[in-house]
Design an enzyme around this catalytic site. Sequence first.
Site, PDB file in Angstrom:
ATOM      1  N   ASP A 714      45.728  37.498  27.421  1.00  0.00           N
ATOM      2  CA  ASP A 714      45.774  38.370  26.240  1.00  0.00           C
ATOM      3  C   ASP A 714      44.858  37.891  25.116  1.00  0.00           C
ATOM      4  O   ASP A 714      44.357  38.692  24.334  1.00  0.00           O
ATOM      5  CB  ASP A 714      47.204  38.436  25.706  1.00  0.00           C
ATOM      6  CG  ASP A 714      47.954  39.639  26.248  1.00  0.00           C
ATOM      7  OD1 ASP A 714      48.327  40.492  25.447  1.00  0.00           O
ATOM      8  OD2 ASP A 714      48.147  39.712  27.469  1.00  0.00           O
ATOM      9  N   SER A 733      49.029  46.393  36.713  1.00  0.00           N
ATOM     10  CA  SER A 733      49.009  44.993  36.287  1.00  0.00           C
ATOM     11  C   SER A 733      48.980  44.902  34.767  1.00  0.00           C
ATOM     12  O   SER A 733      48.651  45.852  34.071  1.00  0.00           O
ATOM     13  CB  SER A 733      47.793  44.270  36.870  1.00  0.00           C
ATOM     14  OG  SER A 733      46.605  44.818  36.343  1.00  0.00           O
ATOM     15  N   HIS A 734      49.303  43.722  34.297  1.00  0.00           N
ATOM     16  CA  HIS A 734      49.422  43.516  32.854  1.00  0.00           C
ATOM     17  C   HIS A 734      48.142  43.890  32.113  1.00  0.00           C
ATOM     18  O   HIS A 734      48.168  44.643  31.129  1.00  0.00           O
ATOM     19  CB  HIS A 734      49.779  42.054  32.574  1.00  0.00           C
ATOM     20  CG  HIS A 734      49.817  41.726  31.114  1.00  0.00           C
ATOM     21  ND1 HIS A 734      50.936  41.934  30.339  1.00  0.00           N
ATOM     22  CD2 HIS A 734      48.873  41.237  30.278  1.00  0.00           C
ATOM     23  CE1 HIS A 734      50.675  41.578  29.100  1.00  0.00           C
ATOM     24  NE2 HIS A 734      49.433  41.140  29.033  1.00  0.00           N
ATOM     25  N   MET A 735      47.042  43.356  32.549  1.00  0.00           N
ATOM     26  CA  MET A 735      45.790  43.577  31.822  1.00  0.00           C
ATOM     27  C   MET A 735      45.335  45.039  31.908  1.00  0.00           C
ATOM     28  O   MET A 735      44.659  45.543  31.003  1.00  0.00           O
ATOM     29  CB  MET A 735      44.705  42.633  32.333  1.00  0.00           C
ATOM     30  CG  MET A 735      44.988  41.165  32.048  1.00  0.00           C
ATOM     31  SD  MET A 735      44.946  40.754  30.291  1.00  0.00           S
ATOM     32  CE  MET A 735      43.196  40.430  30.059  1.00  0.00           C
ATOM     33  N   ARG A 738      47.398  46.648  29.164  1.00  0.00           N
ATOM     34  CA  ARG A 738      46.930  46.262  27.832  1.00  0.00           C
ATOM     35  C   ARG A 738      45.587  46.939  27.503  1.00  0.00           C
ATOM     36  O   ARG A 738      45.364  47.397  26.384  1.00  0.00           O
ATOM     37  CB  ARG A 738      46.779  44.740  27.739  1.00  0.00           C
ATOM     38  CG  ARG A 738      48.073  43.987  27.812  1.00  0.00           C
ATOM     39  CD  ARG A 738      48.988  44.265  26.614  1.00  0.00           C
ATOM     40  NE  ARG A 738      48.409  43.725  25.395  1.00  0.00           N
ATOM     41  CZ  ARG A 738      48.201  44.460  24.302  1.00  0.00           C
ATOM     42  NH1 ARG A 738      48.510  45.725  24.277  1.00  0.00           N
ATOM     43  NH2 ARG A 738      47.677  43.895  23.224  1.00  0.00           N
TER      44      ARG A 738
END
Length: 776
Positions: A714, A733-735, A738
């Site tokens: 992050d 996925s997280h990225m 984001r």
Amino acid sequence: MRLEFQTKAKNLLILQDKLKSARVLPLVITSLDELEDKTQEVLEKIKILDSKRFIIRSSSKSEDSTKNSNAGAFLSLANISNDKEELLKALKEVGNSMPSTKDEILIQPMLEDIKICGVAFSVDKDNFAPYYCLSYDKSGSNSSITDGSSNNAYVYFHYRDYLEFKDHHNQQIITMIKELEKLFDCNLLDVEFAFATYKGKSELFCLQVRPLVMQNKINLFKALPKESLERFYKRFISLQEKRPRILGDKALFGVMPDWNPAEIIGLKPKRLALSLYKEIITDNIWAYQRNNYGYRDLRSHPLIHSFLGIPYVDVRLSFNSFIPKKLDEKIAKKLINFYLDKLDKNHELHDKVEFDIVFSCYDFNTPHKLKTLLKEGFNENEIKRLEFSLLELTNDIIDSKKGLYLKDIEKSKKLKQSYEDIISSDFSLIDKIYWFLEECKRYGTLPFAGVARAGFVAMQMLNSLVEINFFTKEEKNAFLNSLETVSKSLSFKINSLNEDNKQEFLETFGHLRAGTYNILSPRYDENFKAYFDIKNHRQEENLKSDFILNDDKKEKLQVILKEHGLNINTDEFFSFLKNAIEGRELVKFDFTKLLSKSISMIEELGKYYKIDKEDMAHLDIKSILNLYSSLYSQNPREQFLEEIKRHKKEYELTLALKLPSLLNKADQIFAFSSSSVIPNFITQKRINAKTAKENDTDLEGKIILIYAADPGYDYLFTKNIAGFITCYGGANSHMAIRASELAMPAVIGVGEVAFAEYLKASRLIIDCESEQIICL
């Protein structure tokens, strides 16, 4: 007689009457000096080649040595006509691109009707692992592989001691390489080749051969014995057999499905990271909690198998774990075989199984999506029974009062007290590590596995509101932007960092690491400067926005909920979405605090025994945990060192090993074509920027290349980057999430082959709208 490597041109010249397995085109060698003094003689020699079109290439002495290849440094010109003026101009251009007027200029006839053209290495070019590595395309281009412009590169890996072939072209290429190895008495070769037509005859041509650059590279040529692959082969065959409570006629294994080890711990993790992941999630926890949430009971089945150090998800097992426990056994078996067959035929879906293959919950578009099963041999009754079992399971999950995810969120709140109790105790280091991980499982990963399932159901239902045209994409994003997630809070805090609030920030977020399970990846509070530069940070407004659903929309949604048999009202539905999505991030954030602290204490334990953390990374977590309840005569230090030494040796084998992302046949253990990869493009933007790697100091305005889509990255969003590309990672996925939140162009999960090429590029264009990445 052994041939000696010379220049590109002379290597081909000496092979003309010696190479039997492929043909070398006739050639002329000249130089700027000779061209200046004997122009007409040079032109006469070229005329003897009897060709309408030529390729003219550099052949400098500064190219193609074992120390420096200078590949592509000098000019090559293709499709040059035999017109005197055009020919002379091209010869001079190529000659002038090289450092010396004595450097050779290589002229050969231009091949016609190129069927296949590419590059082959006799070993892995980066670590000399014992594989023949072939990369080519069938577009007719003579340069698309070498210049990186191929959109459909075919990549093939073949273990050097494996003698079986399924493709005649691959066999011919490797036969040629083996002959070249003997002629030059060298098994570290870089060979360019083509299947094409010359003088009306189609055959294999050797276009170039040179030694691989060897300096400053690890040498794993002898790290992968055939016996290891043979044992793996037998194990893969045995894993095809049925296991207790497991349905499905075949076993597939992938590095991305379900709990996604390639993204979370990497494709080739060291032993500590792999064993930690298995210990706290994928050996037992995952199945226990999935069963709690209404799916089949698969306890005792580990989800991840370590195949010579590479973590693979048992996909058949994963598919079983998405079957509602109340679904009829015959329908369940039929469904699992359908899932397995679909993935077997569509390998590119291996990182999207819950989106494009599996029906794991009920959403507003489920009745429509299930109709596709009519074409797959399912009848109306079977589909209805599946629909009702998914509906019942989903109702149990989303229940506003009895939903298990609510209890799991509450349960996870005990983590904070557990952390404080262990920290303040007089326990030994080993005891603290043991209890940190035990409490991490009990109050962290166990509830997280449940809340993560609820979070997936929430996102699936939210996305389905777009699919049925109840929400626009903008409305969906507005709702997501109204949530108070940990990621959003972290981003806000990072963007507001200054010397005054630095300590407060670290007290909350200091435990995060770019690699959550990796002891070699420092925490934010262990190496703050590596992650953050607070000189230019200023207070920024929190990007949270309000989301308001008007009364008319509320009433319409209430009708839709009732029509679908979902037992909650509109307010309860949005409360579920909010609690599940926010809760998933919060519980994960909280359990990683205990995990991160246990990793720091493992490093501390290493210091106590005078073992550095680079070596502790090769220790299995069970070796540490066993010391809690078992006392041995051998000093733990000696025990650790013996194990570390053994695991380091095994890790060399892991580094040398090549396997496909989806393993579906036993013979892929020895030879395989790489699966096609479909990356996930975020936003519709187009950017053109320089590239940087994650550890570079100057990231501003650049496209950052990172291997995984791990939450610990992050901090990159604070560097004013242009965008980023990940090697691994899926659409959820997280990225990816984001980047979507921040409207930042990104490409998630491009795969190993493409990622390796992007690492070489100094500048890239990412065109998200056309889903294209261009190397400049």
